[in-house]
Design a protein around this motif. Sequence first.
Motif, PDB file in Angstrom:
ATOM      1  N   MET A   1      15.351   6.157 -35.578  1.00  0.00           N
ATOM      2  CA  MET A   1      15.722   7.021 -36.690  1.00  0.00           C
ATOM      3  C   MET A   1      15.892   6.231 -37.971  1.00  0.00           C
ATOM      4  O   MET A   1      15.528   6.658 -39.042  1.00  0.00           O
ATOM      5  CB  MET A   1      17.019   7.757 -36.385  1.00  0.00           C
ATOM      6  N   HIS A   2      16.512   5.044 -37.885  1.00  0.00           N
ATOM      7  CA  HIS A   2      16.840   4.269 -39.071  1.00  0.00           C
ATOM      8  C   HIS A   2      16.106   2.936 -39.068  1.00  0.00           C
ATOM      9  O   HIS A   2      15.717   2.417 -38.043  1.00  0.00           O
ATOM     10  CB  HIS A   2      18.344   3.950 -39.106  1.00  0.00           C
ATOM     11  N   THR A  17      20.981  13.991 -32.241  1.00  0.00           N
ATOM     12  CA  THR A  17      22.080  13.727 -31.310  1.00  0.00           C
ATOM     13  C   THR A  17      22.011  12.287 -30.834  1.00  0.00           C
ATOM     14  O   THR A  17      20.981  11.833 -30.323  1.00  0.00           O
ATOM     15  CB  THR A  17      21.997  14.676 -30.098  1.00  0.00           C
ATOM     16  N   LEU A  18      23.108  11.569 -31.033  1.00  0.00           N
ATOM     17  CA  LEU A  18      23.225  10.192 -30.576  1.00  0.00           C
ATOM     18  C   LEU A  18      24.077  10.139 -29.318  1.00  0.00           C
ATOM     19  O   LEU A  18      24.865  11.053 -29.038  1.00  0.00           O
ATOM     20  CB  LEU A  18      23.871   9.324 -31.670  1.00  0.00           C
ATOM     21  N   THR A  19      23.936   9.061 -28.581  1.00  0.00           N
ATOM     22  CA  THR A  19      24.749   8.877 -27.371  1.00  0.00           C
ATOM     23  C   THR A  19      25.750   7.742 -27.556  1.00  0.00           C
ATOM     24  O   THR A  19      26.330   7.276 -26.577  1.00  0.00           O
ATOM     25  CB  THR A  19      23.840   8.576 -26.166  1.00  0.00           C
ATOM     26  N   HIS A  20      25.948   7.313 -28.807  1.00  0.00           N
ATOM     27  CA  HIS A  20      26.870   6.207 -29.052  1.00  0.00           C
ATOM     28  C   HIS A  20      27.768   6.534 -30.247  1.00  0.00           C
ATOM     29  O   HIS A  20      27.515   7.489 -30.988  1.00  0.00           O
ATOM     30  CB  HIS A  20      26.098   4.905 -29.302  1.00  0.00           C
ATOM     31  N   PRO A  21      28.816   5.732 -30.477  1.00  0.00           N
ATOM     32  CA  PRO A  21      29.756   6.012 -31.573  1.00  0.00           C
ATOM     33  C   PRO A  21      29.120   5.847 -32.949  1.00  0.00           C
ATOM     34  O   PRO A  21      28.198   5.056 -33.151  1.00  0.00           O
ATOM     35  CB  PRO A  21      30.870   4.973 -31.366  1.00  0.00           C
ATOM     36  N   VAL A  22      29.664   6.593 -33.920  1.00  0.00           N
ATOM     37  CA  VAL A  22      29.306   6.480 -35.332  1.00  0.00           C
ATOM     38  C   VAL A  22      30.561   6.084 -36.099  1.00  0.00           C
ATOM     39  O   VAL A  22      31.612   6.724 -35.962  1.00  0.00           O
ATOM     40  CB  VAL A  22      28.738   7.802 -35.885  1.00  0.00           C
ATOM     41  N   GLU A 157      30.154  16.248 -35.484  1.00  0.00           N
ATOM     42  CA  GLU A 157      28.958  16.337 -36.304  1.00  0.00           C
ATOM     43  C   GLU A 157      29.259  15.755 -37.682  1.00  0.00           C
ATOM     44  O   GLU A 157      30.155  16.231 -38.382  1.00  0.00           O
ATOM     45  CB  GLU A 157      28.481  17.788 -36.435  1.00  0.00           C
ATOM     46  N   VAL A 158      28.502  14.730 -38.067  1.00  0.00           N
ATOM     47  CA  VAL A 158      28.685  14.043 -39.336  1.00  0.00           C
ATOM     48  C   VAL A 158      27.545  14.432 -40.262  1.00  0.00           C
ATOM     49  O   VAL A 158      26.378  14.144 -39.976  1.00  0.00           O
ATOM     50  CB  VAL A 158      28.699  12.506 -39.140  1.00  0.00           C
ATOM     51  N   THR A 159      27.876  15.085 -41.366  1.00  0.00           N
ATOM     52  CA  THR A 159      26.875  15.503 -42.343  1.00  0.00           C
ATOM     53  C   THR A 159      26.907  14.552 -43.529  1.00  0.00           C
ATOM     54  O   THR A 159      27.979  14.244 -44.064  1.00  0.00           O
ATOM     55  CB  THR A 159      27.153  16.939 -42.829  1.00  0.00           C
ATOM     56  N   PHE A 160      25.749  14.076 -43.928  1.00  0.00           N
ATOM     57  CA  PHE A 160      25.676  13.133 -45.031  1.00  0.00           C
ATOM     58  C   PHE A 160      24.420  13.373 -45.854  1.00  0.00           C
ATOM     59  O   PHE A 160      23.477  14.026 -45.411  1.00  0.00           O
ATOM     60  CB  PHE A 160      25.704  11.685 -44.517  1.00  0.00           C
ATOM     61  N   GLN A 161      24.440  12.808 -47.054  1.00  0.00           N
ATOM     62  CA  GLN A 161      23.304  12.924 -47.976  1.00  0.00           C
ATOM     63  C   GLN A 161      22.794  11.524 -48.275  1.00  0.00           C
ATOM     64  O   GLN A 161      23.565  10.645 -48.665  1.00  0.00           O
ATOM     65  CB  GLN A 161      23.740  13.592 -49.278  1.00  0.00           C
ATOM     66  N   ALA A 166      15.886  15.062 -49.649  1.00  0.00           N
ATOM     67  CA  ALA A 166      16.040  16.279 -50.446  1.00  0.00           C
ATOM     68  C   ALA A 166      17.161  17.165 -49.929  1.00  0.00           C
ATOM     69  O   ALA A 166      17.602  18.073 -50.628  1.00  0.00           O
ATOM     70  CB  ALA A 166      14.722  17.053 -50.450  1.00  0.00           C
ATOM     71  N   SER A 167      17.616  16.939 -48.707  1.00  0.00           N
ATOM     72  CA  SER A 167      18.660  17.785 -48.134  1.00  0.00           C
ATOM     73  C   SER A 167      19.574  16.943 -47.258  1.00  0.00           C
ATOM     74  O   SER A 167      19.291  15.793 -46.956  1.00  0.00           O
ATOM     75  CB  SER A 167      18.023  18.915 -47.309  1.00  0.00           C
ATOM     76  N   SER A 168      20.682  17.554 -46.867  1.00  0.00           N
ATOM     77  CA  SER A 168      21.656  16.856 -46.023  1.00  0.00           C
ATOM     78  C   SER A 168      21.113  16.667 -44.618  1.00  0.00           C
ATOM     79  O   SER A 168      20.227  17.398 -44.169  1.00  0.00           O
ATOM     80  CB  SER A 168      22.957  17.659 -45.969  1.00  0.00           C
ATOM     81  N   GLU A 169      21.669  15.693 -43.949  1.00  0.00           N
ATOM     82  CA  GLU A 169      21.282  15.417 -42.575  1.00  0.00           C
ATOM     83  C   GLU A 169      22.531  15.311 -41.711  1.00  0.00           C
ATOM     84  O   GLU A 169      23.637  15.112 -42.214  1.00  0.00           O
ATOM     85  CB  GLU A 169      20.445  14.150 -42.520  1.00  0.00           C
ATOM     86  N   ILE A 170      22.361  15.444 -40.422  1.00  0.00           N
ATOM     87  CA  ILE A 170      23.489  15.529 -39.503  1.00  0.00           C
ATOM     88  C   ILE A 170      23.266  14.589 -38.325  1.00  0.00           C
ATOM     89  O   ILE A 170      22.178  14.542 -37.745  1.00  0.00           O
ATOM     90  CB  ILE A 170      23.679  16.972 -38.971  1.00  0.00           C
ATOM     91  N   LEU A 171      24.294  13.862 -37.973  1.00  0.00           N
ATOM     92  CA  LEU A 171      24.329  13.099 -36.734  1.00  0.00           C
ATOM     93  C   LEU A 171      25.372  13.719 -35.811  1.00  0.00           C
ATOM     94  O   LEU A 171      26.495  13.983 -36.225  1.00  0.00           O
ATOM     95  CB  LEU A 171      24.690  11.634 -36.989  1.00  0.00           C
ATOM     96  N   VAL A 172      24.994  13.950 -34.585  1.00  0.00           N
ATOM     97  CA  VAL A 172      25.917  14.439 -33.555  1.00  0.00           C
ATOM     98  C   VAL A 172      26.276  13.254 -32.672  1.00  0.00           C
ATOM     99  O   VAL A 172      25.385  12.568 -32.147  1.00  0.00           O
ATOM    100  CB  VAL A 172      25.274  15.562 -32.725  1.00  0.00           C
ATOM    101  N   THR A 173      27.561  12.987 -32.502  1.00  0.00           N
ATOM    102  CA  THR A 173      28.003  11.798 -31.787  1.00  0.00           C
ATOM    103  C   THR A 173      29.160  12.120 -30.854  1.00  0.00           C
ATOM    104  O   THR A 173      29.977  13.000 -31.160  1.00  0.00           O
ATOM    105  CB  THR A 173      28.440  10.696 -32.780  1.00  0.00           C
ATOM    106  N   PRO A 174      29.270  11.420 -29.731  1.00  0.00           N
ATOM    107  CA  PRO A 174      30.429  11.634 -28.861  1.00  0.00           C
ATOM    108  C   PRO A 174      31.719  11.101 -29.459  1.00  0.00           C
ATOM    109  O   PRO A 174      32.808  11.520 -29.043  1.00  0.00           O
ATOM    110  CB  PRO A 174      30.060  10.867 -27.583  1.00  0.00           C
ATOM    111  N   LEU A 175      31.615  10.195 -30.450  1.00  0.00           N
ATOM    112  CA  LEU A 175      32.821   9.649 -31.069  1.00  0.00           C
ATOM    113  C   LEU A 175      32.536   9.247 -32.508  1.00  0.00           C
ATOM    114  O   LEU A 175      31.735   8.350 -32.765  1.00  0.00           O
ATOM    115  CB  LEU A 175      33.339   8.432 -30.290  1.00  0.00           C
TER     116      LEU A 175
END
Length: 404
Positions: A1-2, A17-22, A157-161, A166-175
Amino acid sequence: MHDKYVYTGKPTNLKQTLTHPVVIGGGPVGLVLALSLQQSGVPVTVLEAQQPGAMYGDGRALALSYGTRQVLEQLGVWHQLESTVTAIETIHVSQQKGFGRALLKAGEHQLPALGYVVSYGALMQALDARITETKSGIEVCYQVPVQQLQVDAIAAEVTFQTATAASSEILVTPLAVIADGGRSLEAIPGLIRETKHYGHDALVGLVQSELPHRNMAYERFTPYGPMALLPNGEQFSLVWTGEQAYIDQIAALDDDAFLQALHQAFGDRVGKFLQIGKRGRFPLKLSKLEQTFPAHCVVIGNAAQTMHPVAGQGFNVGIRDAMALAKNIASTTAAEWGAAHRLTEYHQSRARDTSRGLLFTDFLVNVFSNDLIGVGLLRGAGLGALSLLPVARRFLVNKMSYGS
């Protein structure tokens, strides 16, 4: 992704969706957590709002405890930092207009130093250099300010720009770990912070004295508030606290008058004060965040608790938060990262150190920052006892070094 270090973004909405901490926040506490997790084989993504290297020029002085040095050695950071730190070998504690003083000496406690002074920028450079050395496991994404954080029973769910998307993005994380000093907390509904405003400000700056510091730090208690001089290179880092109206008067003085006022308040221990650099100030408060998340989100460092700078506890408590959380995460399976019972265990493990740090700094401010009749005698007696009793000095040094 990055990319590994710089997130470039995509022009479309993305929810991954991630399987690790953010970790939200790429400052010292967040990066110490990331490095510790990486050492334990736990991958981590760090979201930082600023550009790479944005803080390298930050000259704010940080007081590192000996325990924090041990953490940085364990993470492979200390060798990058060692040439930029100034050791504190002795701490001289006294009160203005009263008897009693105490000396804390590193050699008495079989330590190479009681602590170290380093600039925020130098610490950031050393941490970033260490992350660059790592081959895998840490993903630092820059220029991605968090806009929103939603936590439910399943995940966060972490929303960031991003700067280019052009739009916001979201990471889903267990922590999700908030370690950004509290900057993102306004985006989170339902958080409760207990705050005590002292009505005091801290004035900070670099001062040059007539006599060398000889690796001695000074803690001076005055009727207006504590003041500290910390050895920093060939100069001292000054922290001068007091009621806001009093600091207003001090801050308004020209350099010559300011140096005279400083000499009057501090005394002759380092001779005359010859030069003062750029002065800054900030309000002082004690605050503690109520940890309202049952699962999948945790707050550490200054975002979780803010302490008066007396005794230099706050930053080092945050580093101990990071290490305790890393141990908690690494000691369980990935399926349980962010689980309610795991976060409960983390909070229980940190409750004693955090609460004692808050009480300790608040006690020092309340007892040593007033001129009530009889209090000066009690202060002097306390400093005299500290000077005479090795057990008391050992307790204080352990508290400052390890939080115990």
